[in-house]
Write a protein that holds these residues in place. Structure first.
Motif, PDB file in Angstrom:
ATOM      1  N   SER A  19       0.862  -1.178   0.000  1.00  0.00           N
ATOM      2  CA  SER A  19       0.000   0.000   0.000  1.00  0.00           C
ATOM      3  C   SER A  19       0.898   1.227   0.000  1.00  0.00           C
ATOM      4  CB  SER A  19      -0.920  -0.038   1.224  1.00  0.00           C
ATOM      5  OG  SER A  19      -0.150  -0.157   2.401  1.00  0.00           O
ATOM      6  N   GLY A  20       0.653   2.165   0.879  1.00  0.00           N
ATOM      7  CA  GLY A  20       1.495   3.356   0.916  1.00  0.00           C
ATOM      8  C   GLY A  20       2.597   3.298   1.934  1.00  0.00           C
ATOM      9  N   ASP A  21       2.778   2.138   2.587  1.00  0.00           N
ATOM     10  CA  ASP A  21       3.768   1.992   3.653  1.00  0.00           C
ATOM     11  C   ASP A  21       5.131   1.665   3.061  1.00  0.00           C
ATOM     12  OD1 ASP A  21       5.303   1.370   5.837  1.00  0.00           O
ATOM     13  OD2 ASP A  21       3.869  -0.009   6.735  1.00  0.00           O
ATOM     14  N   ALA A  22       6.060   2.624   3.143  1.00  0.00           N
ATOM     15  CA  ALA A  22       7.394   2.443   2.572  1.00  0.00           C
ATOM     16  C   ALA A  22       8.411   1.953   3.590  1.00  0.00           C
ATOM     17  CB  ALA A  22       7.878   3.767   1.970  1.00  0.00           C
ATOM     18  N   GLY A  23       7.971   1.672   4.813  1.00  0.00           N
ATOM     19  CA  GLY A  23       8.892   1.232   5.853  1.00  0.00           C
ATOM     20  C   GLY A  23       9.605  -0.063   5.487  1.00  0.00           C
ATOM     21  N   GLY A  24      10.844  -0.196   5.966  1.00  0.00           N
ATOM     22  CA  GLY A  24      11.604  -1.423   5.745  1.00  0.00           C
ATOM     23  C   GLY A  24      12.293  -1.515   4.405  1.00  0.00           C
ATOM     24  N   HIS A  25      12.388  -0.422   3.682  1.00  0.00           N
ATOM     25  CA  HIS A  25      13.038  -0.416   2.370  1.00  0.00           C
ATOM     26  C   HIS A  25      14.266   0.501   2.381  1.00  0.00           C
ATOM     27  CE1 HIS A  25       8.912  -1.753   1.530  1.00  0.00           C
ATOM     28  NE2 HIS A  25       9.441  -2.436   0.530  1.00  0.00           N
ATOM     29  N   ASP A  44       2.719   7.108   2.048  1.00  0.00           N
ATOM     30  CA  ASP A  44       2.592   7.621   3.407  1.00  0.00           C
ATOM     31  C   ASP A  44       3.956   8.116   3.883  1.00  0.00           C
ATOM     32  OD1 ASP A  44       2.130   8.186   6.045  1.00  0.00           O
ATOM     33  OD2 ASP A  44       1.398   6.185   6.578  1.00  0.00           O
ATOM     34  N   VAL A  45       4.155   9.419   3.915  1.00  0.00           N
ATOM     35  CA  VAL A  45       5.470   9.972   4.261  1.00  0.00           C
ATOM     36  C   VAL A  45       5.816   9.746   5.725  1.00  0.00           C
ATOM     37  CG1 VAL A  45       5.438  11.669   2.390  1.00  0.00           C
ATOM     38  CG2 VAL A  45       4.501  12.288   4.644  1.00  0.00           C
TER      39      VAL A  45
END
Length: 269
Positions: A190-196, A216-217
């Motif tokens: 989705s918009g979750d960029a965490g963990g990249h 999602d910033v």
């Protein structure tokens, strides 16, 4: 006459190059391509063609009839719709299913190529960012995003998370990436960029002030590289948010800068 763009004159022998876009205010390639033409001693000039999507097929058919037209860059919003109008595609364009450059052959054939992804990866490398082994979050599944995804897969990334408002587009891109590189880990997000490690906006969101953010910033954090494919404005809302989150930012202009010479070669300059 000195070989500088500002001293060149357009004559009856000048070869014409275009850039198909809608609108054209954001395009950055013409001055650079015109400088390259001058540096290479070629009597050629690039001009913008503002073409609405519903008129593209008619315009391309008309362009085929212009004997002095050699080639054209293709940008937003035409990169995917123009595929069906080409007679032949390069392997990269076929894999990505998007075209960002055209060449009009003397025998009438229209050849479509794709240099976006290669330019993006080379731009990263020139800035000291090697994508090999990285976990990548990519927003978008259109022409530019698809090109970037395939080029990153080829560059040896370990994982890519695809995010897009249209689910079927990222499902299709996931399936094509897995065929292209069977060992690549691909997930839909989705918009979750965490963990990249590397976060990329491959959409057009950010070109207009009223655009929503592509992700999602709040999930951005220090240690990430956050990159754009958008060139205008240079500092998009996403990049400003990434900078505030202490991320390393990477501007969209790098992608274009590192494919201009390749584009010039493809166009016969």
């Amino acid at each position: 006459m000195p070989n500088h763009p500002e001293n060149r004159e357009i004559t009856g022998r000048t070869r014409v190059l275009g850039i198909l876009a809608h609108p054209t205010e954001h395009v950055k390639a013409p001055p650079a391509i015109n400088r390259i033409a001058a540096e290479r001693g070629k009597d050629a000039v690039m001009v913008p063609f503002d073409v609405a999507p519903e008129e593209l097929a008619k315009v391309v058919e008309a362009l085929r009839q212009i004997k002095s037209l050699d080639a054209s860059i293709v940008t937003v919003p035409h990169k995917q719709s123009i595929v069906a109008l080409c007679d032949e595609l390069t392997p990269q364009a076929r894999a990505v299913n998007a075209v960002n450059i055209l060449r009009f052959e003397p025998d009438g054939r229209l050849i479509g190529g794709q240099l976006d992804g290669i330019g993006f990866v080379e731009g990263l490398r020139s800035a000291g960012v090697d994508p090999a082994g990285m976990r990548v979050f990519l927003a978008g599944a259109g022409g530019a995003a698809s090109a970037v995804a395939f080029a990153l897969a080829d560059a040896g990334i370990s994982h890519i998370t695809l995010s897009n408002r249209s689910r079927h587009k990222i499902e299709n891109l996931r399936d094509r990436l897995r065929k292209f590189r069977s060992d690549l880990s691909v997930s839909l997000g989705s918009g979750d960029a965490g963990g990249h490690d590397l976060v990329i906006n491959g959409t057009t969101l950010g070109m207009k002030p009223e655009d929503p953010l592509p992700l999602d910033v709040a999930t951005l954090h220090a240690g990430m590289v956050v990159a754009e494919v958008i060139m205008e404005p240079e500092m998009t809302p996403l990049l400003r948010a990434a900078q505030a989150a202490s991320c390393r930012i990477h501007h969209g202009r790098h992608m274009l800068q590192h494919q201009l010479q390749l584009m010039a070669d493809f166009m016969g300059l």
